[in-house]
Write a protein that holds these residues in place. Structure first.
Motif, PDB file in Angstrom:
ATOM      1  N   LYS A  61       0.852  -1.183   0.000  1.00 48.09           N
ATOM      2  CA  LYS A  61       0.000   0.000   0.000  1.00 48.09           C
ATOM      3  C   LYS A  61       0.889   1.235   0.000  1.00 48.09           C
ATOM      4  O   LYS A  61       1.783   1.365   0.849  1.00 48.09           O
ATOM      5  CB  LYS A  61      -0.904   0.003   1.238  1.00 48.09           C
ATOM      6  N   PRO A  62       0.704   2.159  -0.939  1.00 46.87           N
ATOM      7  CA  PRO A  62       1.575   3.344  -0.984  1.00 46.87           C
ATOM      8  C   PRO A  62       1.604   4.099   0.339  1.00 46.87           C
ATOM      9  O   PRO A  62       0.581   4.220   1.028  1.00 46.87           O
ATOM     10  CB  PRO A  62       0.944   4.192  -2.092  1.00 46.87           C
ATOM     11  N   LEU A  63       2.761   4.609   0.690  1.00 43.18           N
ATOM     12  CA  LEU A  63       2.909   5.330   1.950  1.00 43.18           C
ATOM     13  C   LEU A  63       1.969   6.526   2.031  1.00 43.18           C
ATOM     14  O   LEU A  63       1.421   6.826   3.099  1.00 43.18           O
ATOM     15  CB  LEU A  63       4.358   5.800   2.108  1.00 43.18           C
ATOM     16  N   MET A  64       1.777   7.205   0.909  1.00 46.89           N
ATOM     17  CA  MET A  64       0.927   8.389   0.909  1.00 46.89           C
ATOM     18  C   MET A  64      -0.541   8.049   1.165  1.00 46.89           C
ATOM     19  O   MET A  64      -1.344   8.934   1.471  1.00 46.89           O
ATOM     20  CB  MET A  64       1.053   9.130  -0.420  1.00 46.89           C
ATOM     21  N   ALA A  65      -0.900   6.770   1.032  1.00 45.76           N
ATOM     22  CA  ALA A  65      -2.288   6.363   1.247  1.00 45.76           C
ATOM     23  C   ALA A  65      -2.588   6.074   2.716  1.00 45.76           C
ATOM     24  O   ALA A  65      -3.746   5.876   3.089  1.00 45.76           O
ATOM     25  CB  ALA A  65      -2.606   5.124   0.407  1.00 45.76           C
ATOM     26  N   LEU A  86       6.037  10.111  -6.425  1.00 48.25           N
ATOM     27  CA  LEU A  86       6.266   9.876  -4.996  1.00 48.25           C
ATOM     28  C   LEU A  86       5.088   9.138  -4.362  1.00 48.25           C
ATOM     29  O   LEU A  86       5.258   8.443  -3.360  1.00 48.25           O
ATOM     30  CB  LEU A  86       6.500  11.208  -4.286  1.00 48.25           C
ATOM     31  N   ARG A  87       3.914   9.290  -4.963  1.00 50.33           N
ATOM     32  CA  ARG A  87       2.727   8.611  -4.433  1.00 50.33           C
ATOM     33  C   ARG A  87       2.766   7.102  -4.671  1.00 50.33           C
ATOM     34  O   ARG A  87       1.956   6.365  -4.111  1.00 50.33           O
ATOM     35  CB  ARG A  87       1.464   9.190  -5.069  1.00 50.33           C
ATOM     36  N   ARG A  92       7.362  -1.877   0.916  1.00 52.04           N
ATOM     37  CA  ARG A  92       8.223  -2.912   0.356  1.00 52.04           C
ATOM     38  C   ARG A  92       9.419  -2.288  -0.372  1.00 52.04           C
ATOM     39  O   ARG A  92      10.541  -2.781  -0.295  1.00 52.04           O
ATOM     40  CB  ARG A  92       7.428  -3.812  -0.603  1.00 52.04           C
ATOM     41  N   MET A  93       9.166  -1.191  -1.092  1.00 48.07           N
ATOM     42  CA  MET A  93      10.257  -0.497  -1.782  1.00 48.07           C
ATOM     43  C   MET A  93      11.233   0.095  -0.775  1.00 48.07           C
ATOM     44  O   MET A  93      12.452   0.081  -0.984  1.00 48.07           O
ATOM     45  CB  MET A  93       9.706   0.606  -2.679  1.00 48.07           C
ATOM     46  N   LEU A 131       9.037   6.110   6.109  1.00 48.75           N
ATOM     47  CA  LEU A 131       8.260   5.001   6.667  1.00 48.75           C
ATOM     48  C   LEU A 131       8.102   5.166   8.175  1.00 48.75           C
ATOM     49  O   LEU A 131       7.023   4.887   8.729  1.00 48.75           O
ATOM     50  CB  LEU A 131       8.958   3.683   6.334  1.00 48.75           C
ATOM     51  N   GLN A 132       9.127   5.612   8.839  1.00 48.41           N
ATOM     52  CA  GLN A 132       9.050   5.900  10.281  1.00 48.41           C
ATOM     53  C   GLN A 132       7.944   6.897  10.583  1.00 48.41           C
ATOM     54  O   GLN A 132       7.138   6.693  11.498  1.00 48.41           O
ATOM     55  CB  GLN A 132      10.386   6.446  10.770  1.00 48.41           C
TER      56      GLN A 132
END
Length: 255
Positions: A61-65, A86-87, A92-93, A131-132
């Motif tokens: 799931k994208p971080l921005m979501a 960036l979205r 995982r990446m 991610l943090q």
């Protein structure tokens, strides 16, 4: 030498050798602390995988979501998004260093891509900090609180923290520059999942033993750690790759 009888993960023996600094005969002891630097990343990755196993997080799931966009921009990018790609960046990446982000941006500058997301390996501390930020917001915890709950307490790592404590002052080994000259330790007043871990050798050994044994992880998540996802230099064919948070190197003996 001494035996470690209280650790959850058995340790046959451990020992302390040498001095804390090149300019003083202050010996390293069992509770001497060290700046883990980039070895902070695998410990954080392990905690993220535990969240995945608990059904609280999705690696794709994208971080921005995950959180309100304004929070991410204000707390991390320092400027409105200038690149819609960036979205696309996912946890995982981040764990496999394939976000396309730089390792670190120039101080005070906007975070921008240097490669398309998931195109190739590109070591990035910025990705881990992003991610943090997402996990801190989702959990309502600081990084240090999150890591104590997910890793340090379950694995009996009482001498580990991502935030500097006053009690560390006389226990931490001196850092040295490339010429071997002692320098002052970095007293991190802000947690950084990519670099700010302070720990002792025994604590980190317990962590690595737990990872190798799969303690606290599902078989699937343990498999993600040891499965190469991105080769560091595909043209070299040197067997060096990245799994979920861990660098991997295969040999002729398939190790």
């Amino acid at each position: 030498f001494y035996k470690c009888a209280t650790a959850r993960v058995p340790m046959p023996w451990s020992g302390a050798f040498g001095y804390k600094s090149a300019d003083a005969e202050d010996p390293v002891t069992a509770d001497t602390l060290f700046e883990a630097a980039s070895l902070s990343k695998p410990v954080f990755a392990y905690a993220v995988l535990k969240l995945v196993d608990a059904g609280e997080f999705d690696l794709d799931k994208p971080l921005m979501a995950y959180v309100d966009e304004s929070y991410i921009i204000e707390s991390f990018f320092t400027a409105p998004l200038s690149d819609e790609r960036l979205r696309e960046i996912t946890p995982r990446m981040v764990l496999s260093h394939s976000t396309g982000l730089p390792n670190w941006r120039p101080r005070g500058k906007e975070l921008v891509l240097v490669n398309p997301p998931d195109e190739k390996f590109g070591y990035s501390g910025e990705g881990f900090v992003w991610l943090q930020r997402v996990i801190e917001k989702l959990r309502g915890q600081t990084l240090d609180e999150f890591m104590r709950e997910m890793v340090f307490e379950p694995l009996d790592m009482p001498n580990s923290a991502y935030l500097w404590r006053d009690e560390f002052e006389n226990r931490v080994a001196t850092r040295h520059d490339f010429a071997g000259t002692p320098t002052r330790p970095i007293r991190n007043t802000e947690e950084n999942a990519a670099a700010s871990l302070v720990t002792c050798a025994e604590d980190y050994a317990r962590f690595m033993a737990a990872v190798l044994a799969g303690e606290g992880l599902s078989d699937e998540s343990r498999g993600l750690i040891f499965t190469p996802r991105k080769e560091v230099a595909p043209d070299r064919d040197d067997g060096i790759a990245w799994g979920a948070g861990f660098g991997l190197c295969s040999t002729d003996n398939d190790i």
